[in-house]
Design an enzyme around this catalytic site. Structure first.
Site, PDB file in Angstrom:
ATOM      1  N   SER B  64      44.341  35.635  31.774  1.00 16.35           N
ATOM      2  CA  SER B  64      43.824  34.894  32.926  1.00 16.35           C
ATOM      3  C   SER B  64      44.910  34.410  33.877  1.00 16.35           C
ATOM      4  O   SER B  64      44.619  34.048  35.006  1.00 16.35           O
ATOM      5  CB  SER B  64      42.982  33.708  32.459  1.00 16.35           C
ATOM      6  OG  SER B  64      43.810  32.662  32.029  1.00 16.35           O
ATOM      7  N   LYS B 100      46.437  26.442  33.053  1.00 16.92           N
ATOM      8  CA  LYS B 100      45.893  26.826  34.368  1.00 16.92           C
ATOM      9  C   LYS B 100      46.677  26.093  35.448  1.00 16.92           C
ATOM     10  O   LYS B 100      47.434  25.177  35.175  1.00 16.92           O
ATOM     11  CB  LYS B 100      44.410  26.403  34.476  1.00 16.92           C
ATOM     12  CG  LYS B 100      43.454  27.124  33.553  1.00 16.92           C
ATOM     13  CD  LYS B 100      43.167  28.527  34.023  1.00 16.92           C
ATOM     14  CE  LYS B 100      42.354  29.325  33.024  1.00 16.92           C
ATOM     15  NZ  LYS B 100      42.973  29.523  31.724  1.00 16.92           N
TER      16      LYS B 100
END
Lengths: 428, 147
Positions: B64, B100
């Site tokens: 990701s 993230k």
């Protein structure tokens, strides 16, 4: 000017270390087990709430734990030790003097820092440790070490204190002492507490106000009297700033399963001696007395046997190989076939400073040679990991070693065991 | 919070330095002119780990955060760095670790992946989320034979 001490104590330290790398444990009961997964040595509040006690054997608490979706860990001392060092480093940078009291507690000298606001300073300590390392701590501040312990006790329990309690203010001390049982006063052991209860002393305040000091002196000796004085705000114990050398070094562990054969006991002894003598050499000592002991499992209904044996040497030694050989002789003296042994141990005592050793007139000495050998051995093992080089007497992959089936990873000390983070969770 | 003093122990200052007294043999001849210019050895630790107490290493797995972070990269995380919008963070979402890019926007926190094939995580309930530390370096090995 009165001194000021702070006691910084980590909250459920072992459990907090496990939680740091496993956030899912946050709302579940967690216990950490002793060596060999024998009994609970540390528990979080949730585990206490469901009725688990410190020291309770694992097999007894297992059902309770499972019912409440709790988790048990084997103790991971490499992890706890590394986290502890980080905490002590941070605390050391925030005060001029510190005594590391145990793996999860330190006394700080805050004398002369009153102008910063002691309560506020305590909160700085607490937030700094949490921000940088992620371990929650409680801080107790007072004019003596014993009172700092009392303050810490309340800092942990009271919701109002929020983890920090400044007990330097005279008017709060009595109230704090009224609310602490004599069993929880630092320096008062279980037996001393029993004796004091016979005198009608049940709380810290009772003890502080008990006026027959000669009776206390007689009952609890000088240290007990000093504890009483410390409760009255009279400073008796100072920070111990230098590490005390151990006068005796013990290595002893339960076996993973019962051991019958003599050669397995020999292997175990060789390992314990290697460990103990490495520790001894680290503090620059040499031993003159070697003791070994063996015992069967007192909790099983098999035949019971316990025995120990010891020998002294004319010249102090730090040589693992020599000590291993001598332990075989001792084992020959006390080993009896036909028993299932559960535990063995080794103690090195009558320790003397390495540089103060006298050579013996009658014994041959290879001291210089073996010293050099041992120091190379220790250096290699320190650099490459414990047990990289060992005596073959320690065995290869022995069967008897301690069980620690539920150990978490060495997240901070081994490259191969780092925390793995799944980047794709929740976002695919 | 008031500014508080920082204490240093002399021992702290002594240990990590690389000491070398002479680069050459001490002989009767002319001493090496380089001896006066000896400096310490360069250490990656001093560059990448400036606050060892609050620095932790973790291993990344997954796609990701491509192309910034590849699966198998080693991340250096500092807990003591204050998080700012746009930082890459190690956070905890509902009890699970996540890495993230962090954005706070009024009442909500948005954690965005680098890889467009993945969706951002939007968190409105503060209790579900916590910042563990800020990723300060990514160590990406090109040859993976030994690691």
């Amino acid at each position: 000017m009165k001194k000021v001490f702070a006691l910084v104590d980590c909250n459920s330290f072992y459990v907090s270390c496990e939680r740091l790398f496993n956030p899912l444990l946050k709302n579940r009961p967690v216990v950490v087990l002793s060596n060999n997964d024998g009994c609970a040595v540390a528990l979080c509040q949730k585990a206490k709430d469901i009725g688990i006690k410190r020291g309770e054997p694992f097999f007894k608490l297992q059902d309770k734990l499972e019912k409440h979706k709790g988790v048990a860990f084997s103790s991971n001392y490499s992890l706890y030790g590394d986290i502890s060092n980080r905490i002590m480093n941070v605390l050391g940078g925030l005060c001029p003097e510190m005594e590391i009291y145990s793996i999860d507690e330190a006394f700080l000298n805050l004398s002369g820092m009153e102008h910063l606001g002691l309560d506020e300073y305590g909160r700085v300590l607490k937030t700094k440790v949490f921000e940088q390392i992620g371990i929650p701590v409680s801080v107790g501040i007072a004019h003596t070490k014993v009172l700092a312990k009392v303050a810490n006790h309340h800092a942990k329990k009271s919701a109002k204190a929020q983890g920090v309690l400044d007990l330097t203010c005279e008017e709060y001390i009595d109230e704090a002492l009224r609310r602490i049982s004599i069993d929880d006063i630092w320096g008062i052991g279980r037996r001393s507490a029993e004796k004091l209860k016979h005198l009608g002393i049940y709380t810290g305040l009772d003890f502080k106000n008990y006026s027959n000091e000669r009776k206390i002196l007689k009952l609890l000796t000088k240290v007990g009297r000093q504890v009483q004085d410390e409760l009255r705000g009279i400073n008796c114990f100072d920070l111990e700033l230098s590490l005390k050398k151990k006068e005796q070094i013990i290595s002893s562990k339960s076996f993973g399963h019962g051991v019958i054969c003599k050669h397995e006991l020999r292997e175990a002894l060789a390992n314990y001696i290697s460990r103990a003598s490495e520790k001894m050499r680290n503090q620059n000592s040499r031993t003159r007395t070697l003791t070994i002991w063996l015992t069967t499992n007192p909790f099983s209904d098999t035949p019971q046997y316990f025995n120990k044996a010891s020998m002294s040497f004319m010249a102090p030694t730090g040589d693992s190989i020599f000590l291993i050989r001598k332990s075989y002789e001792l084992l020959d003296r006390i080993y009896k076939p036909g028993f299932i042994y559960k535990k063995a141990g080794v103690s090195l005592s009558s320790l003397v400073e390495k540089d103060m050793c006298q050579l013996s007139f009658f014994e041959r000495s290879d001291n210089l040679k073996t010293d050099a050998l041992m120091s190379v051995l220790d250096q290699i093992n320190q650099r490459e990991g414990r047990g990289t080089i060992k005596s073959l007497a320690c065995g290869i992959d022995p069967l008897w070693t301690t069980l620690c089936k539920k150990k978490s990873s060495h997240y901070t000390t081994r490259w191969g065991e780092l925390l793995k983070v799944d980047l794709d969770k929740y976002s695919s | 919070m008031k500014d508080i003093p920082r204490f240093y122990s002399l021992l702290d200052l002594e240990t990590p330095l690389f000491t070398k007294l002479f680069g050459t043999h001490v002989s009767c001849g002319f001493p090496s002119p380089a001896d006066d210019y000896l400096e310490g050895k360069l250490s990656l630790d001093s560059l990448l780990v400036q606050r060892p107490n609050s620095t932790f290493f973790v291993k990344a797995e997954g796609q990701s955060m491509e192309p910034l972070i590849l699966s198998g990269d080693l991340l250096i995380i500092d807990r003591s760095v204050m998080v700012r919008n746009g930082d890459i963070i190690l956070g905890i979402v509902d009890g699970e670790f996540s890495i993230k890019r962090f954005f706070r926007d009024h009442e909500k926190v948005i954690l965005t992946p680098e890889n467009e094939k993945f969706n951002p995580i939007v968190i409105k309930d503060e209790l579900r989320f916590e910042v563990w530390g800020v990723v300060i370096h990514i160590i990406h090995s090109l040859v993976r034979r030994s690691l």
